[in-house]
Design a protein around this motif. Structure first.
Motif, PDB file in Angstrom:
ATOM      1  N   GLU A 123      13.922   9.963  -1.692  1.00 31.45           N
ATOM      2  CA  GLU A 123      13.461   8.575  -1.717  1.00 31.45           C
ATOM      3  C   GLU A 123      12.261   8.426  -0.795  1.00 31.45           C
ATOM      4  OE1 GLU A 123      14.939   4.045  -0.502  1.00 31.45           O
ATOM      5  OE2 GLU A 123      16.094   5.806   0.126  1.00 31.45           O
ATOM      6  N   HIS A 154       4.554   4.431   0.333  1.00 23.78           N
ATOM      7  CA  HIS A 154       4.859   4.189  -1.081  1.00 23.78           C
ATOM      8  C   HIS A 154       3.605   4.115  -1.950  1.00 23.78           C
ATOM      9  CE1 HIS A 154       8.298   2.596   1.189  1.00 23.78           C
ATOM     10  NE2 HIS A 154       9.041   2.929   0.150  1.00 23.78           N
ATOM     11  N   ALA A 171       2.732   6.535  -5.014  1.00 23.45           N
ATOM     12  CA  ALA A 171       2.662   5.941  -6.348  1.00 23.45           C
ATOM     13  C   ALA A 171       1.313   6.187  -7.016  1.00 23.45           C
ATOM     14  CB  ALA A 171       2.938   4.436  -6.266  1.00 23.45           C
ATOM     15  N   ASN A 201       9.615   3.135 -11.660  1.00 20.27           N
ATOM     16  CA  ASN A 201      10.059   2.353 -10.513  1.00 20.27           C
ATOM     17  C   ASN A 201      10.048   3.226  -9.261  1.00 20.27           C
ATOM     18  OD1 ASN A 201      12.628   3.847 -10.460  1.00 20.27           O
ATOM     19  ND2 ASN A 201      13.139   2.641 -12.287  1.00 20.27           N
ATOM     20  N   HIS A 202      10.403   2.628  -8.145  1.00 20.00           N
ATOM     21  CA  HIS A 202      10.388   3.312  -6.855  1.00 20.00           C
ATOM     22  C   HIS A 202      11.292   4.547  -6.848  1.00 20.00           C
ATOM     23  CE1 HIS A 202      10.647   3.972  -2.527  1.00 20.00           C
ATOM     24  NE2 HIS A 202      11.956   3.820  -2.602  1.00 20.00           N
ATOM     25  N   LEU A 210       9.749   8.000  -8.144  1.00 22.64           N
ATOM     26  CA  LEU A 210       8.577   8.610  -7.524  1.00 22.64           C
ATOM     27  C   LEU A 210       8.787  10.082  -7.199  1.00 22.64           C
ATOM     28  CD1 LEU A 210       7.352   5.781  -5.100  1.00 22.64           C
ATOM     29  CD2 LEU A 210       6.264   6.564  -7.215  1.00 22.64           C
TER      30      LEU A 210
END
Length: 205
Positions: free
Chosen positions: A100, A105, A109, A117-118, A121
């Protein structure tokens, strides 16, 4: 994390990496990833390991010393990042399969345009290295050095009750060995896929 942490058999190090933070430093930017899925590989006794048939130019880093990054190009598609473990000459390593992104971020990304979505990644070893900007140029990096571009930090170790284990993903030999470890019910963990032999094109007259 100190070098002594890595200087043990990979299958012992692997579950203890869950919850740790993999830090990727670049000029003006840092990305941090909480490790959620790993796989252990142990050299000449493990037919699934890159070191099973001995040392080559490609896998030399995996033979130690511990606490270094072993990066290779796989399937002609993506890079995979491994943390070298064990004693020098043993070819032990832990593949970092998923995690995660907990810092950086936007930068991660920008490299992962197809992520929905997150959680996607760094969901899988190829996505992870792409998001973190890890490639063969970082092979051999000392992750225990204070000025290293890649480090492993203590983070929050996962409690044993939250750690699951099972067969390793996509390996043709030794897949039954339960050296894949992941955090239960974590959305960033990649799906398990058993190895499927590639079919050769049929010849037609």
């Amino acid at each position: 994390m100190p070098r002594d942490f890595f200087a043990r058999p990979a299958h012992l190090v692997a579950p203890e990496l869950l919850g740790r933070v993999l830090l990727r430093r670049e000029p003006g930017q840092t990305i941090a990833l909480r490790i959620t899925e790993v796989e252990a590989y142990e050299g000449t006794t493990d037919p699934a390991s890159h070191g099973y048939r001995g040392k080559t130019l490609r896998n030399a880093t995996m033979f130690g010393p511990a606490g270094h990054l072993y990066v290779y190009w796989i399937y002609g598609m993506h890079h995979a990042a491994n943390l070298v473990c064990g004693r020098a000459g043993e070819s032990n390593g832990v593949l970092v399969r998923a995690g995660e992104i907990v810092r950086g971020h936007a930068h991660a990304a920008s490299r992962r345009h197809t992520a929905k979505n997150h959680h996607e990644l760094a969901k899988g070893p190829g996505r992870l290295t792409l998001a973190l900007g890890i490639d063969r140029s970082l092979d051999g990096t000392d992750v225990c050095a204070p000025d290293s571009p890649v480090q492993v930090h203590e983070g929050t170790p996962a409690p044993s009750a939250a750690v699951l284990s099972g067969p390793r993903t996509g390996v043709s030999k030794g897949h039954e060995t339960p050296w894949r470890f992941w955090l239960a019910q974590d959305a960033t963990v990649s799906p398990y896929r058993r190895h499927t032999p590639r079919k050769r094109p049929s010849r037609t007259s």
